[in-house]
Design a protein around this motif. Sequence first.
Motif, mmCIF file in Angstrom:
data_model
loop_
_atom_site.group_PDB
_atom_site.id
_atom_site.type_symbol
_atom_site.label_atom_id
_atom_site.label_comp_id
_atom_site.label_asym_id
_atom_site.label_seq_id
_atom_site.Cartn_x
_atom_site.Cartn_y
_atom_site.Cartn_z
ATOM 1 N N MET A 167 0.826 -1.223 0.000
ATOM 2 C CA MET A 167 0.000 0.000 0.000
ATOM 3 C C MET A 167 0.859 1.271 0.000
ATOM 4 O O MET A 167 1.851 1.315 0.698
ATOM 5 N N SER A 168 0.459 2.220 -0.786
ATOM 6 C CA SER A 168 1.236 3.460 -0.880
ATOM 7 C C SER A 168 1.073 4.315 0.371
ATOM 8 O O SER A 168 0.045 4.278 1.025
ATOM 9 N N VAL A 169 2.119 5.105 0.658
ATOM 10 C CA VAL A 169 2.040 6.058 1.773
ATOM 11 C C VAL A 169 1.927 7.466 1.169
ATOM 12 O O VAL A 169 2.801 7.911 0.429
ATOM 13 N N VAL A 170 0.814 8.132 1.504
ATOM 14 C CA VAL A 170 0.548 9.463 0.946
ATOM 15 C C VAL A 170 0.786 10.512 2.040
ATOM 16 O O VAL A 170 0.131 10.494 3.083
ATOM 17 N N ILE A 171 1.769 11.403 1.785
ATOM 18 C CA ILE A 171 2.088 12.442 2.775
ATOM 19 C C ILE A 171 1.708 13.816 2.216
ATOM 20 O O ILE A 171 2.075 14.162 1.093
ATOM 21 N N LEU A 172 0.967 14.576 3.042
ATOM 22 C CA LEU A 172 0.706 15.979 2.703
ATOM 23 C C LEU A 172 1.782 16.803 3.410
ATOM 24 O O LEU A 172 1.938 16.711 4.632
ATOM 25 N N GLY A 173 2.544 17.564 2.650
ATOM 26 C CA GLY A 173 3.593 18.416 3.232
ATOM 27 C C GLY A 173 3.154 19.868 3.238
ATOM 28 O O GLY A 173 2.457 20.310 2.312
ATOM 29 N N ILE A 174 3.560 20.599 4.291
ATOM 30 C CA ILE A 174 3.221 22.029 4.389
ATOM 31 C C ILE A 174 4.481 22.807 4.759
ATOM 32 O O ILE A 174 5.211 22.438 5.677
ATOM 33 N N GLU A 175 4.722 23.908 4.037
ATOM 34 C CA GLU A 175 5.929 24.723 4.250
ATOM 35 C C GLU A 175 5.530 26.209 4.272
ATOM 36 O O GLU A 175 4.973 26.711 3.288
ATOM 37 N N THR A 176 5.822 26.878 5.404
ATOM 38 C CA THR A 176 5.544 28.327 5.495
ATOM 39 C C THR A 176 6.647 29.027 6.305
ATOM 40 O O THR A 176 6.359 29.984 7.019
ATOM 41 N N SER A 177 7.906 28.553 6.206
ATOM 42 C CA SER A 177 8.923 29.082 7.121
ATOM 43 C C SER A 177 9.390 30.494 6.785
ATOM 44 O O SER A 177 9.895 31.206 7.636
ATOM 45 N N CYS A 178 9.224 30.908 5.510
ATOM 46 C CA CYS A 178 9.709 32.245 5.135
ATOM 47 C C CYS A 178 8.683 32.947 4.238
ATOM 48 O O CYS A 178 7.629 33.352 4.722
ATOM 49 N N ASP A 179 8.947 33.058 2.958
ATOM 50 C CA ASP A 179 8.021 33.813 2.109
ATOM 51 C C ASP A 179 7.401 32.976 0.996
ATOM 52 O O ASP A 179 6.950 33.513 -0.014
ATOM 53 N N GLU A 180 7.380 31.662 1.167
ATOM 54 C CA GLU A 180 6.656 30.808 0.221
ATOM 55 C C GLU A 180 5.591 30.031 0.992
ATOM 56 O O GLU A 180 5.914 29.371 1.978
ATOM 57 N N THR A 181 4.343 30.109 0.527
ATOM 58 C CA THR A 181 3.290 29.288 1.117
ATOM 59 C C THR A 181 3.184 28.077 0.206
ATOM 60 O O THR A 181 2.847 28.214 -0.973
ATOM 61 N N SER A 182 3.484 26.894 0.757
ATOM 62 C CA SER A 182 3.540 25.726 -0.128
ATOM 63 C C SER A 182 2.898 24.498 0.510
ATOM 64 O O SER A 182 2.998 24.275 1.715
ATOM 65 N N ALA A 183 2.207 23.727 -0.335
ATOM 66 C CA ALA A 183 1.645 22.439 0.095
ATOM 67 C C ALA A 183 1.891 21.443 -1.033
ATOM 68 O O ALA A 183 1.847 21.811 -2.217
ATOM 69 N N ALA A 184 2.190 20.194 -0.661
ATOM 70 C CA ALA A 184 2.505 19.183 -1.678
ATOM 71 C C ALA A 184 2.009 17.820 -1.241
ATOM 72 O O ALA A 184 1.887 17.537 -0.041
ATOM 73 N N VAL A 185 1.724 16.994 -2.230
ATOM 74 C CA VAL A 185 1.377 15.600 -1.949
ATOM 75 C C VAL A 185 2.483 14.740 -2.555
ATOM 76 O O VAL A 185 2.776 14.843 -3.748
ATOM 77 N N VAL A 186 3.126 13.938 -1.705
ATOM 78 C CA VAL A 186 4.197 13.055 -2.172
ATOM 79 C C VAL A 186 3.852 11.620 -1.791
ATOM 80 O O VAL A 186 3.481 11.331 -0.651
ATOM 81 N N ILE A 187 3.946 10.731 -2.768
ATOM 82 C CA ILE A 187 3.582 9.326 -2.552
ATOM 83 C C ILE A 187 4.864 8.483 -2.463
ATOM 84 O O ILE A 187 5.752 8.581 -3.331
ATOM 85 N N ASP A 188 4.957 7.707 -1.403
ATOM 86 C CA ASP A 188 6.102 6.809 -1.158
ATOM 87 C C ASP A 188 7.459 7.523 -1.208
ATOM 88 O O ASP A 188 8.472 6.920 -1.591
#
Length: 337
Positions: free
Chosen positions: A1-22
Motif C-alpha cells: 500500500m502506498s504512503v501518501v504524505i501531505l507536506g506544508i511549508e511556510t517558514s519564510c516567504d513561500e506558502t507551499s503544500a505538496a502531496v508526495v507518494i512513497d
Amino acid sequence: MSVVILGIETSCDETSAAVVIDGVDVASNIIASQVDLHAKFGGVVPEVASRKHLELIDCVVLEALENAKIDFKDINAVAVTHGPGLVGALLVGVMAAKALSYALKVPLVAVNHLEAHIYANFLEKPDVEFPTLCLVVSGGHTDLVLIKHHGSYELLGSTLDDAAGEAFDKIARAIGLGYPGGPLIDKLAQGGNADAIDFPRVYLEDGSLDFSFSGLKTAVLNYLNSAKQKNVEINTANLAAAFQQAVVDVLVDKTILAAEKYGVKVIMLAGGVASNRCLRNQLKKAADKCGFKVIYPQPILCTDNAAMVACCGYYKYLRGEFADFKLNAVPGLALGE
Ligand code: KG4
Ligand code: ZN
C-alpha cells in the motif's frame, strides 16, 4: 500500500503544500511565492509574510489535493516545517497541519526546514549511499552536514557570519539589482569576467570546515565606494562574476575537503543557492577529479517548497517519529534537535 504524505511549508516567504507518494512521487507541489510582495521592501517583512500565509494556506492545501487528484481521506500523515524560520510564518503552517492531523485522525510529523532541503535530493535519488555529505546553502544557512543514515546528522561546519544566500542578496542590493539577489547575480555574472577583480577568499584556519563571508562582503562594498569616490564607472557584470567566483571557490574547496576527510562517495547540494550555475558546475568538475559523485535537486526543489517537506516526513513516518499537538514553531531549531 502506498504512503501518501501531505507536506506544508511556510517558514519564510513561500506558502507551499505538496502531496508526495512513497517519498518519490511528487503528485503535486503548489508554491505561492510572496517574492513580489517583499521585493519593494528589499527583503522579507516578517509580519507581511505571516499575514499572507494566513490568507493563502487553505487554498494552497486544497489546490495541492486537487492537482494530486486525491481526497483528504487518502492522506496517511501531515508533515510540516516547524523551524528554523520566521516564528509568525512558521506558526501558520504548524496550526494548519495540527488542525488537519486532528480532523483527519492521521499522524502529525514535524520537519526541520534544513533537513527538508537535504531531502529534496532523496525525492529524485532515494538510493543514495550512506554516509553522504550535503552542502546546505540558503538565505539563512551555509552548513556542511554529514548524513550517516536517514535522520542522523553531524554538523561539520557552518558560517560564522553571513550565509551564502544572504551575501548574494546584500551584494545584489548594493549594486541595485533588486531582491532576491542570488538569481540576479547568477544571471548577470554569465556575461562577466570573474578574473577582472580579485576579491578575497576566506578559508579561516587550516582544515576548518567553517565559512565566513563578511570580509568578502566588506571588500565588495569598499570596491564600490572607492569607485564612486573616484567617479569610475563599474562593470557590474565583472563585479557579479568576481564576487560569485570568490563565494563558489570557498564553498567548493571546503566541500571537497570534507568529502575527503569523511570518506563519502556522494556529495549533495541543497538550499536556494544550490540553483547557482557556477556552484553546480564547479563542484561537479572538482568532484569528478577526485572521484566523488555530485547530485543536486532541480531548481524548483532547491528553493522553499513543500515536496521536500513531505519527502522528509515520509522517512520520519516510516520510523514512527510523530509529533503531538503541543508542537510549536521553533525559529532557531538546529539540525538533529
Ligand atoms: O532555500 P531558500 O529558498 O530559502 C531559505 O531557506 O533561505 O534560499 C533563498 C536564497 C536567497 O538568498 C537567494 O538569493 C538564493 O537562495 N538563491 C541563489 C540562487 N537562487 C536562489 N543564490 C545564488 N544563485 C542562485 N541561482
Ligand atoms: Zn529554505
